[in-house]
Design an enzyme around this catalytic site. Structure first.
Site, mmCIF file in Angstrom:
data_model
loop_
_atom_site.group_PDB
_atom_site.id
_atom_site.type_symbol
_atom_site.label_atom_id
_atom_site.label_comp_id
_atom_site.label_asym_id
_atom_site.label_seq_id
_atom_site.Cartn_x
_atom_site.Cartn_y
_atom_site.Cartn_z
ATOM 1 N N CYS A 97 -23.152 5.781 134.416
ATOM 2 C CA CYS A 97 -23.175 7.121 134.997
ATOM 3 C C CYS A 97 -23.718 7.140 136.418
ATOM 4 C CB CYS A 97 -23.995 8.065 134.120
ATOM 5 S SG CYS A 97 -25.742 7.620 133.985
ATOM 6 N N THR A 129 -19.212 12.232 121.097
ATOM 7 C CA THR A 129 -19.662 11.606 119.846
ATOM 8 C C THR A 129 -19.961 10.120 120.018
ATOM 9 O OG1 THR A 129 -17.315 11.296 119.241
ATOM 10 C CG2 THR A 129 -18.445 13.232 118.330
ATOM 11 N N GLY A 130 -20.272 9.706 121.226
ATOM 12 C CA GLY A 130 -20.576 8.304 121.479
ATOM 13 C C GLY A 130 -22.060 8.013 121.366
#
Length: 412
Positions: free
Chosen positions: A45, A190-191
């Site tokens: 990120c 959902t990781g």
């Protein structure tokens, strides 16, 4: 060598766009750049990094490999490759180990000591293995990085501090959320990052947590983590007071925001998960990575953490420098061992003889292997090489050529 750009040198929008086009970069580099033997790409990120195992050391070879990185990037991200080049740094030789060890330990993260980066480094290596772009040299580098990150966390108690981007975001959000136990929270994704976010929410006391996934994994994820699954994004956002996005794909646009109610949206994704225009909607406050960067802790840690990274990098450099000599000695010993085992088999000796001789060879190699690394760390590796030539007539290959050898350096 390594090409690196991160949140300190590049803006998030640029890293966002580049991260969308790096999936095949490692494979393209190995296939299309003659001097590149292996590649691992780390895109998180807040950073883009390409670690390369190249044929030769030296400024010209490093520059050529860096050119190959940006050339491959240009094929997928166009002009952004040039923009990234303008703010990227190129590291080589011992600098690479020191940098990766610091990165994997969380010392170079947006939030100092973040927990997620060690796993991201491991997954980058796993992806390179799957793509067939890793090399023995990169394997050793990344495996040592993993070990170093554990040692740093033990010394500096980074793991106990529980630092992460998600926790920093919730810390900032707490000035807007009066009672987490009463807040309705939606997590988009959902990781692994979503799982980390849910853990951080529970630490804050949140109980009404819902999850949405565009991939259809919401039910399975919700069951595993004890939250509620949502199936329509706009409906889920309508009922939420806090929306946290942490997925690998862009999801939320102004059209997904159903009304003008007061709502806090936290975008932890890169690529960006939330259209910038969402932040301009009435009632919406948007916290994204750029906002988080302004509030991230200053890079001040226990002195032992940086010192440990430096020591680990020096030890790794010594091991790499001594590797060709150790490999040459191993080859000499095991060639002699194989010849003796062949004679033993021809005589019909007890099969346990082979086991005993192999154990003895390992014992005999252990001491010299350790001494080779010690001498290399002291800058006296040439003495070990000279000793091998004098005692056994062993000629050691050039260290630069031997650095990619796939032979194990562990005695026994």
């Amino acid at each position: 060598m390594c090409v690196t750009a991160n949140h300190r040198t590049a803006d998030f929008d640029l890293l966002d766009r580049v991260s969308r086009g790096v999936e095949t970069t490692a494979a393209d580099l190995v296939a299309g750049a003659e001097q590149v033997r292996g590649a691992v790409v780390l895109a998180t990120c807040n950073r883009f990094e390409a670690y390369l195992d190249i044929d030769e050391s030296g400024a010209a070879s490093v520059a050529s490999a860096a050119d190959a990185v940006f050339r491959m990037l240009a094929e997928s991200v166009g002009d952004d490759a040039g923009r990234l080049r303008a703010c990227a740094e190129v590291l080589s030789d011992a600098e690479v180990a020191r940098h990766l060890f610091a990165v994997s330990s969380g010392l170079e993260s947006l939030v100092l000591g973040e927990e997620e980066i060690a796993g991201q480094v491991q997954r980058a290596l796993t992806a390179a293995r799957s793509a067939g772009t890793s090399s023995s040299g990169l394997e050793r580098l990344f495996q040592r990085a993993t070990r170093t990150s554990r040692e740093v966390r033990a010394v500096a108690d980074l793991g106990g501090a529980g630092r992460s981007v998600a926790r920093l975001a919730l810390e900032l959000a707490s000035s807007r959320v009066t009672d987490w136990a009463a807040a309705r929270v939606l997590v988009v994704g959902t990781g692994r990052y979503a799982a980390t976010t849910i853990a951080a929410l529970r630490e804050r006391g949140a109980t009404d947590v819902r999850v949405f996934s565009a991939t259809g994994r919401a039910e399975q994820f919700a069951t595993r983590y004890g939250v509620h699954a949502e199936h329509v994004l706009s409906d889920a956002i309508r009922d939420a007071e806090v929306v946290i996005t942490c997925t690998v794909r862009y999801e939320v646009t102004p059209a997904d925001i159903p009304d003008g109610r007061r709502r806090l949206i936290i975008d932890l994704g890169l690529p960006r998960n939330v259209d910038r225009a969402v932040g301009s909607l009435a009632g919406v406050e948007l916290i994204d990575l750029e906002v988080l960067a302004l509030h991230a802790p200053l890079p001040q840690l226990e002195p032992g953490a940086r010192a440990l990274v430096g020591s680990a990098a020096q030890a790794f450099a010594a091991e790499e420098q001594s590797a060709p000599a150790v490999v040459a000695l191993r080859r000499h010993i095991f060639d002699a061992l194989d010849a003796e085992l062949a004679r033993s088999a021809a005589r019909g000796d007890d099969p346990r003889t082979e086991q005993a001789l192999r154990h003895l060879a390992g014992v005999l190699l252990h001491g010299p292997s350790v001494r080779a690394r010690e001498l290399a760390a002291e800058g006296r590796g040439n003495e070990f090489t000279a000793a091998l030539r004098t005692l056994y007539g062993i000629e050691v290959e050039d260290p630069a050529a031997g650095s990619s050898s796939g032979e194990s350096l562990t005695a026994g």
